[in-house]
Design an enzyme around this catalytic site. Structure first.
Site, PDB file in Angstrom:
ATOM      1  N   LYS A  10       0.926  -1.395   0.247  1.00 18.02           N
ATOM      2  CA  LYS A  10      -0.025   0.242  -0.156  1.00 18.02           C
ATOM      3  C   LYS A  10       0.722   1.179  -0.116  1.00 18.02           C
ATOM      4  O   LYS A  10       1.858   1.661  -0.185  1.00 18.02           O
ATOM      5  CB  LYS A  10      -0.561  -0.010   1.469  1.00 18.02           C
ATOM      6  CG  LYS A  10      -2.119  -1.250   0.730  1.00 18.02           C
ATOM      7  CD  LYS A  10      -3.061  -1.438   2.332  1.00 18.02           C
ATOM      8  CE  LYS A  10      -3.551  -1.999   1.975  1.00 18.02           C
ATOM      9  NZ  LYS A  10      -5.497  -1.955   3.722  1.00 18.02           N
ATOM     10  N   TYR A  50     -12.154  -1.637  -4.372  1.00 13.89           N
ATOM     11  CA  TYR A  50     -12.636  -1.872  -2.503  1.00 13.89           C
ATOM     12  C   TYR A  50     -14.478  -2.218  -2.919  1.00 13.89           C
ATOM     13  O   TYR A  50     -15.170  -1.580  -1.649  1.00 13.89           O
ATOM     14  CB  TYR A  50     -12.502  -1.060  -1.602  1.00 13.89           C
ATOM     15  CG  TYR A  50     -11.070  -1.486  -0.809  1.00 13.89           C
ATOM     16  CD1 TYR A  50     -10.364  -3.010  -0.259  1.00 13.89           C
ATOM     17  CD2 TYR A  50      -9.821  -0.755  -1.628  1.00 13.89           C
ATOM     18  CE1 TYR A  50      -9.696  -2.994  -0.683  1.00 13.89           C
ATOM     19  CE2 TYR A  50      -8.900  -0.963  -0.796  1.00 13.89           C
ATOM     20  CZ  TYR A  50      -8.393  -2.329  -0.583  1.00 13.89           C
ATOM     21  OH  TYR A  50      -7.044  -2.285  -0.081  1.00 13.89           O
ATOM     22  N   ASN A 113      -1.820   0.598   6.056  1.00 13.05           N
ATOM     23  CA  ASN A 113      -1.812  -1.115   7.572  1.00 13.05           C
ATOM     24  C   ASN A 113      -0.857  -1.988   6.901  1.00 13.05           C
ATOM     25  O   ASN A 113      -1.060  -3.183   6.370  1.00 13.05           O
ATOM     26  CB  ASN A 113      -2.694  -1.736   7.662  1.00 13.05           C
ATOM     27  CG  ASN A 113      -3.889  -1.814   6.639  1.00 13.05           C
ATOM     28  OD1 ASN A 113      -3.505  -2.127   5.303  1.00 13.05           O
ATOM     29  ND2 ASN A 113      -4.567  -3.029   7.414  1.00 13.05           N
ATOM     30  N   HIS A 116      -2.154  -5.158   0.754  1.00 11.81           N
ATOM     31  CA  HIS A 116      -3.206  -6.485   1.416  1.00 11.81           C
ATOM     32  C   HIS A 116      -3.106  -7.884   1.134  1.00 11.81           C
ATOM     33  O   HIS A 116      -2.223  -8.192   0.339  1.00 11.81           O
ATOM     34  CB  HIS A 116      -4.369  -5.186  -0.140  1.00 11.81           C
ATOM     35  CG  HIS A 116      -5.358  -6.288  -0.260  1.00 11.81           C
ATOM     36  ND1 HIS A 116      -6.499  -6.253   0.090  1.00 11.81           N
ATOM     37  CD2 HIS A 116      -5.639  -7.570  -1.434  1.00 11.81           C
ATOM     38  CE1 HIS A 116      -6.980  -7.260  -0.990  1.00 11.81           C
ATOM     39  NE2 HIS A 116      -7.006  -7.840  -1.539  1.00 11.81           N
ATOM     40  N   GLU A 127      -9.409 -10.681  -8.096  1.00 11.35           N
ATOM     41  CA  GLU A 127      -8.064  -9.292  -7.957  1.00 11.35           C
ATOM     42  C   GLU A 127      -7.606  -9.491  -8.828  1.00 11.35           C
ATOM     43  O   GLU A 127      -6.863  -8.403  -9.533  1.00 11.35           O
ATOM     44  CB  GLU A 127      -8.221  -9.652  -6.383  1.00 11.35           C
ATOM     45  CG  GLU A 127      -9.417  -8.887  -5.033  1.00 11.35           C
ATOM     46  CD  GLU A 127      -9.080  -9.087  -4.169  1.00 11.35           C
ATOM     47  OE1 GLU A 127      -9.718  -8.419  -2.985  1.00 11.35           O
ATOM     48  OE2 GLU A 127      -7.663  -9.293  -3.935  1.00 11.35           O
TER      49      GLU A 127
HETATM   50  P1  GTP Z   1      -7.253  -5.799   3.313  1.00 10.51           P
HETATM   51  O1  GTP Z   1      -6.134  -7.161   2.679  1.00 10.51           O
HETATM   52  O2  GTP Z   1      -6.518  -4.543   3.051  1.00 10.51           O
HETATM   53  O3  GTP Z   1      -8.731  -6.607   2.664  1.00 10.51           O
HETATM   54  O4  GTP Z   1      -7.709  -6.122   4.663  1.00 10.51           O
HETATM   55  P2  GTP Z   1      -8.395  -6.839   5.999  1.00 10.51           P
HETATM   56  O5  GTP Z   1      -8.791  -8.357   4.870  1.00 10.51           O
HETATM   57  O6  GTP Z   1      -7.565  -7.221   7.029  1.00 10.51           O
HETATM   58  O7  GTP Z   1      -9.697  -6.003   6.210  1.00 10.51           O
HETATM   59  P3  GTP Z   1     -11.070  -5.558   5.419  1.00 10.51           P
HETATM   60  O8  GTP Z   1     -11.424  -6.367   4.598  1.00 10.51           O
HETATM   61  O9  GTP Z   1     -11.723  -5.204   6.601  1.00 10.51           O
HETATM   62  O10 GTP Z   1     -10.554  -3.848   4.985  1.00 10.51           O
HETATM   63  C1  GTP Z   1      -9.917  -3.431   3.622  1.00 10.51           C
HETATM   64  C2  GTP Z   1      -9.273  -2.110   4.754  1.00 10.51           C
HETATM   65  O11 GTP Z   1      -9.902  -1.370   5.138  1.00 10.51           O
HETATM   66  C3  GTP Z   1      -7.745  -2.820   5.925  1.00 10.51           C
HETATM   67  O12 GTP Z   1      -6.985  -3.126   4.965  1.00 10.51           O
HETATM   68  C4  GTP Z   1      -8.149  -1.693   5.753  1.00 10.51           C
HETATM   69  O13 GTP Z   1      -7.044  -0.745   5.035  1.00 10.51           O
HETATM   70  C5  GTP Z   1      -9.184  -0.098   5.865  1.00 10.51           C
HETATM   71  N1  GTP Z   1      -9.718  -0.409   7.372  1.00 10.51           N
HETATM   72  C6  GTP Z   1     -10.650  -1.746   7.557  1.00 10.51           C
HETATM   73  N2  GTP Z   1     -10.832  -1.234   8.585  1.00 10.51           N
HETATM   74  C7  GTP Z   1     -10.752   0.114   8.873  1.00 10.51           C
HETATM   75  C8  GTP Z   1     -11.172   1.665   9.781  1.00 10.51           C
HETATM   76  O14 GTP Z   1     -11.868   0.790  10.462  1.00 10.51           O
HETATM   77  N3  GTP Z   1     -10.880   2.563   9.442  1.00 10.51           N
HETATM   78  C9  GTP Z   1     -10.205   3.183   8.171  1.00 10.51           C
HETATM   79  N4  GTP Z   1      -9.687   4.417   7.671  1.00 10.51           N
HETATM   80  N5  GTP Z   1      -9.729   2.002   7.193  1.00 10.51           N
HETATM   81  C10 GTP Z   1      -9.903   0.481   7.323  1.00 10.51           C
HETATM   82 MG    MG Z   2     -10.308  -7.309   3.394  1.00 16.78          MG
END
Ligand code: GTP
Ligand code: MG
Length: 138
Positions: A10, A50, A113, A116, A127
């Site tokens: 990222k 997304y 973070n 992905h 994807e």
């Molecule tokens: P990905 O591998 O990036 O898909 O992450 P994940 O599977 O661990 O988490 P998820 O799919 O639930 O969320 C996708 C992305 O949204 C996360 O990686 C974060 O970057 C972002 N995200 C999740 N929760 C929050 C939040 O509470 N606030 C913000 N700003 N971003 C969030």
């Molecule tokens: Mg995810």
């Protein structure tokens, strides 16, 4: 099925010069990189990628963030790739990620973070196809 996953390094991690150390950790964990590129998404691209999160409160922040700078997109191969890769990256919130995971080592916050990882075999294929044509995959 079951042996590929899709990843993005990222904008925070690319901007902090972590492409090298992150790819090194991915290779050291036994993943083969089978497609790789650096690119910058538009906010619309990030919105399409997304779209599953479109009703979440952080959707706007997420798509803004993911289009704020270049990312590295890659397709990775290993047995049980999706599960194994999610173990390697650690929890979404880096403050909860296990020591030694990519997010614990390189992520700044839950939004920024570092990396992905696909959450299912089906999404890994969707994807991968979003970023790579058939000719760019091996
Ligand atoms: P990905 O591998 O990036 O898909 O992450 P994940 O599977 O661990 O988490 P998820 O799919 O639930 O969320 C996708 C992305 O949204 C996360 O990686 C974060 O970057 C972002 N995200 C999740 N929760 C929050 C939040 O509470 N606030 C913000 N700003 N971003 C969030
Ligand atoms: Mg995810």
């Amino acid at each position: 099925m079951g042996n590929i996953t899709f990843t993005m390094i990222k904008p925070d991690a690319v901007g902090s010069h972590y492409i090298g150390p992150i790819l090194e950790q991915i290779n050291a964990a036994g993943f083969q990189i089978i497609a790789l590129k650096l690119l910058k998404m538009s906010k619309e691209d990030a919105g399409r990628f997304y779209v599953v999160h479109k009703d979440r409160p952080f959707y706007n922040e997420l798509t803004q963030y993911m289009s704020s700078g270049p990312i590295v997109a890659a397709v990775l191969q290993k047995d049980q790739a999706v599960t194994e890769f999610r173990k390697l990256i650690g929890a979404t919130d880096p403050s909860k990620a296990e020591p030694g995971t990519i997010r614990q080592r390189f992520a700044k916050s839950i939004a920024a973070n570092a990396i992905h990882g696909s959450d299912s075999d089906e999404n890994a294929l969707i994807e991968s196809a979003f970023f790579f044509s058939e000719l760019e995959r091996f």
